[in-house]
Design a protein around this motif. Structure first.
Motif, PDB file in Angstrom:
ATOM      1  N   ASP A   1       0.806  -1.114  -0.126  1.00 28.44           N
ATOM      2  CA  ASP A   1      -0.058   0.075   0.046  1.00 28.44           C
ATOM      3  C   ASP A   1       0.695   1.309  -0.195  1.00 28.44           C
ATOM      4  OD1 ASP A   1      -2.442  -1.471   0.212  1.00 28.44           O
ATOM      5  OD2 ASP A   1      -1.983  -1.864   2.262  1.00 28.44           O
TER       6      ASP A   1
ATOM      7  N   PRO B   1       2.919   4.204  -1.517  1.00 28.26           N
ATOM      8  CA  PRO B   1       3.075   4.610  -3.076  1.00 28.26           C
ATOM      9  C   PRO B   1       4.345   4.165  -3.562  1.00 28.26           C
ATOM     10  CG  PRO B   1       2.132   6.208  -1.602  1.00 28.26           C
ATOM     11  CD  PRO B   1       2.439   5.053  -0.532  1.00 28.26           C
TER      12      PRO B   1
ATOM     13  N   ARG C   1      -4.775  -1.504  -5.891  1.00 28.99           N
ATOM     14  CA  ARG C   1      -3.640  -2.425  -5.672  1.00 28.99           C
ATOM     15  C   ARG C   1      -4.133  -3.967  -5.109  1.00 28.99           C
ATOM     16  NH1 ARG C   1       2.187   0.386  -4.008  1.00 28.99           N
ATOM     17  NH2 ARG C   1       2.221   1.729  -6.206  1.00 28.99           N
TER      18      ARG C   1
ATOM     19  N   ALA D   1     -11.886   4.340 -11.226  1.00 30.94           N
ATOM     20  CA  ALA D   1     -10.701   3.992 -10.699  1.00 30.94           C
ATOM     21  C   ALA D   1     -10.258   2.964 -11.746  1.00 30.94           C
ATOM     22  CB  ALA D   1     -10.888   3.241  -9.683  1.00 30.94           C
ATOM     23  N   SER D   2      -8.832   3.026 -11.777  1.00 30.43           N
ATOM     24  CA  SER D   2      -8.027   2.203 -12.571  1.00 30.43           C
ATOM     25  C   SER D   2      -6.721   1.533 -11.964  1.00 30.43           C
ATOM     26  CB  SER D   2      -7.472   2.907 -13.918  1.00 30.43           C
ATOM     27  OG  SER D   2      -6.654   2.009 -14.631  1.00 30.43           O
ATOM     28  N   PRO D   3      -6.281   0.325 -12.273  1.00 34.55           N
ATOM     29  CA  PRO D   3      -5.143  -0.366 -11.828  1.00 34.55           C
ATOM     30  C   PRO D   3      -3.686   0.398 -12.324  1.00 34.55           C
ATOM     31  CG  PRO D   3      -6.333  -1.766 -13.266  1.00 34.55           C
ATOM     32  CD  PRO D   3      -7.146  -0.684 -13.100  1.00 34.55           C
ATOM     33  N   LEU D   4      -3.941   1.020 -13.509  1.00 38.26           N
ATOM     34  CA  LEU D   4      -2.909   1.584 -13.875  1.00 38.26           C
ATOM     35  C   LEU D   4      -2.443   2.776 -13.219  1.00 38.26           C
ATOM     36  CD1 LEU D   4      -3.871   1.230 -17.781  1.00 38.26           C
ATOM     37  CD2 LEU D   4      -2.751  -0.603 -16.298  1.00 38.26           C
ATOM     38  N   GLU D   5      -1.028   2.951 -13.021  1.00 39.70           N
ATOM     39  CA  GLU D   5      -0.424   3.957 -12.503  1.00 39.70           C
ATOM     40  C   GLU D   5       0.214   4.762 -13.028  1.00 39.70           C
ATOM     41  OE1 GLU D   5       1.116   2.618  -8.437  1.00 39.70           O
ATOM     42  OE2 GLU D   5      -0.348   1.328  -8.292  1.00 39.70           O
ATOM     43  N   GLY D   6       0.323   6.107 -13.058  1.00 45.06           N
ATOM     44  CA  GLY D   6       1.246   7.106 -14.087  1.00 45.06           C
ATOM     45  C   GLY D   6       0.764   6.839 -15.235  1.00 45.06           C
TER      46      GLY D   6
ATOM     47  N   THR E   1       0.471   5.050 -18.102  1.00 46.25           N
ATOM     48  CA  THR E   1       0.501   3.884 -18.517  1.00 46.25           C
ATOM     49  C   THR E   1      -0.638   3.777 -19.576  1.00 46.25           C
ATOM     50  OG1 THR E   1       1.402   3.081 -16.420  1.00 46.25           O
ATOM     51  CG2 THR E   1       0.539   1.341 -17.878  1.00 46.25           C
TER      52      THR E   1
ATOM     53  N   GLU F   1      -2.290  -5.486 -18.733  1.00 48.94           N
ATOM     54  CA  GLU F   1      -1.099  -4.494 -18.688  1.00 48.94           C
ATOM     55  C   GLU F   1      -0.085  -5.541 -18.430  1.00 48.94           C
ATOM     56  OE1 GLU F   1       0.771  -1.315 -15.593  1.00 48.94           O
ATOM     57  OE2 GLU F   1      -0.732  -2.654 -14.772  1.00 48.94           O
TER      58      GLU F   1
END
Length: 279
Positions: free
Chosen positions: A7, A9, A104, A151-156, A158, A224
């Motif tokens: 969890d 970041p 996450r 929401a999305s599981p992709l970070e930044g 991507t 992904e």
């Protein structure tokens, strides 16, 4: 084993997935799991039909996982040797978005499956049907989804293509097993409350035919990770406003219990066909 906080970041979620995959190798003795399955409500008995059970591991003893608090989920990760010698990882510890543990946690199982070597991710669920011709107990292939979780599981930054997210190749294999299988568009709401009749009408207007509280975020994470996705829903009830009956979770569980024998046989045959295609 390094102590990584999923969890935090600054922690790459794939690093925790690698730790979890390494722990699965240690606990199961299996170096690679070629196919992974998340078994939702109504699908649990399918694990018994897939092949020889090699090991069962309590999910909360694997990095990044927590025991499922949702009725109908086993809370275990099960390693199974399939008939052709490949191995399947069965995930009975799905984390739902409405549990409030963050995206996450929701997709950690999928990322762990990818880290464990899975080429195919099978996502199952119990869901409400918008098409009135689907009676409770009907299995429906997922052809696409609408993500209403915000929401999305992709970070930044991507960016991934999700045009054929639910593999048309795998759906065709499933129809070789059962040509009568219908397909539909899955709409993931945040939950945990069931959808209102107005929300179901909105979903139908948008092109949705199945409503539920899982799967879409997991499917995005699988894409992904480069894993091919196969999705299938058990219609446990008609969605709100499609019938006059009130909705409750016990109805979902009962529909799953009534259909589990048929579903177990169907899914085991489909997984066998998929395993032949990835061997």
């Amino acid at each position: 084993m390094p102590d990584l906080d999923l969890d935090a970041p600054e922690t790459p979620p794939t690093a925790v997935a690698q730790l979890a995959a390494a722990e699965l190798v240690r606990r199961t003795g299996v170096e690679r799991h070629d196919i992974a399955l998340t078994l939702g409500s109504g699908w649990g008995r399918a694990a018994e039909r897939l092949g020889e059970i090699v090991a069962r591991v309590p999910a909360d003893e694997v990095p990044g996982f927590t025991a499922s608090g949702i009725p109908g989920h086993s809370g275990q990760l099960t390693s199974i040797r399939l008939a052709n010698g490949l191995h399947a990882l069965v995930i009975g510890a799905r984390t739902h978005f409405y549990e409030g543990r963050g995206v996450r946690r929701v997709v950690h199982s999928v990322r762990t499956a990818a880290a464990a070597g899975a080429k195919v991710m099978v996502l199952t669920n119990g869901a409400g049907g918008i098409d009135p011709s689907w009676s409770p107990g009907t299995p429906v292939l997922i052809s696409d989804h609408i993500n209403l979780t915000a929401a999305s599981p992709l970070e930044g930054a991507t960016f991934i293509d999700v045009t054929d997210l639910y593999s048309s190749r795998l759906r065709a294999l499933a129809r070789e097993v059962d040509p009568s299988l219908d397909e539909g568009v899955y709409v993931q709401f945040r939950g945990p409350q069931f959808e209102t009749p107005a929300e179901v009408r909105m979903a139908r207007t948008m092109g949705g035919t199945i409503v539920g509280m899982s799967t879409a975020l997991e499917a995005i994470a699988a894409r992904e990770a480069g894993v091919e996705v196969f999705g299938i829903s058990l219609i446990t009830n008609l969605a709100a406003g499609i019938s006059d009956s009130p909705l409750n979770h016990e109805e979902v569980l009962e529909a799953g219990r009534n259909a589990e024998e048929h579903l177990a046989g169907l899914l085991s045959r489909i997984v066998g066909r998929i395993a032949e295609s990835v061997a």
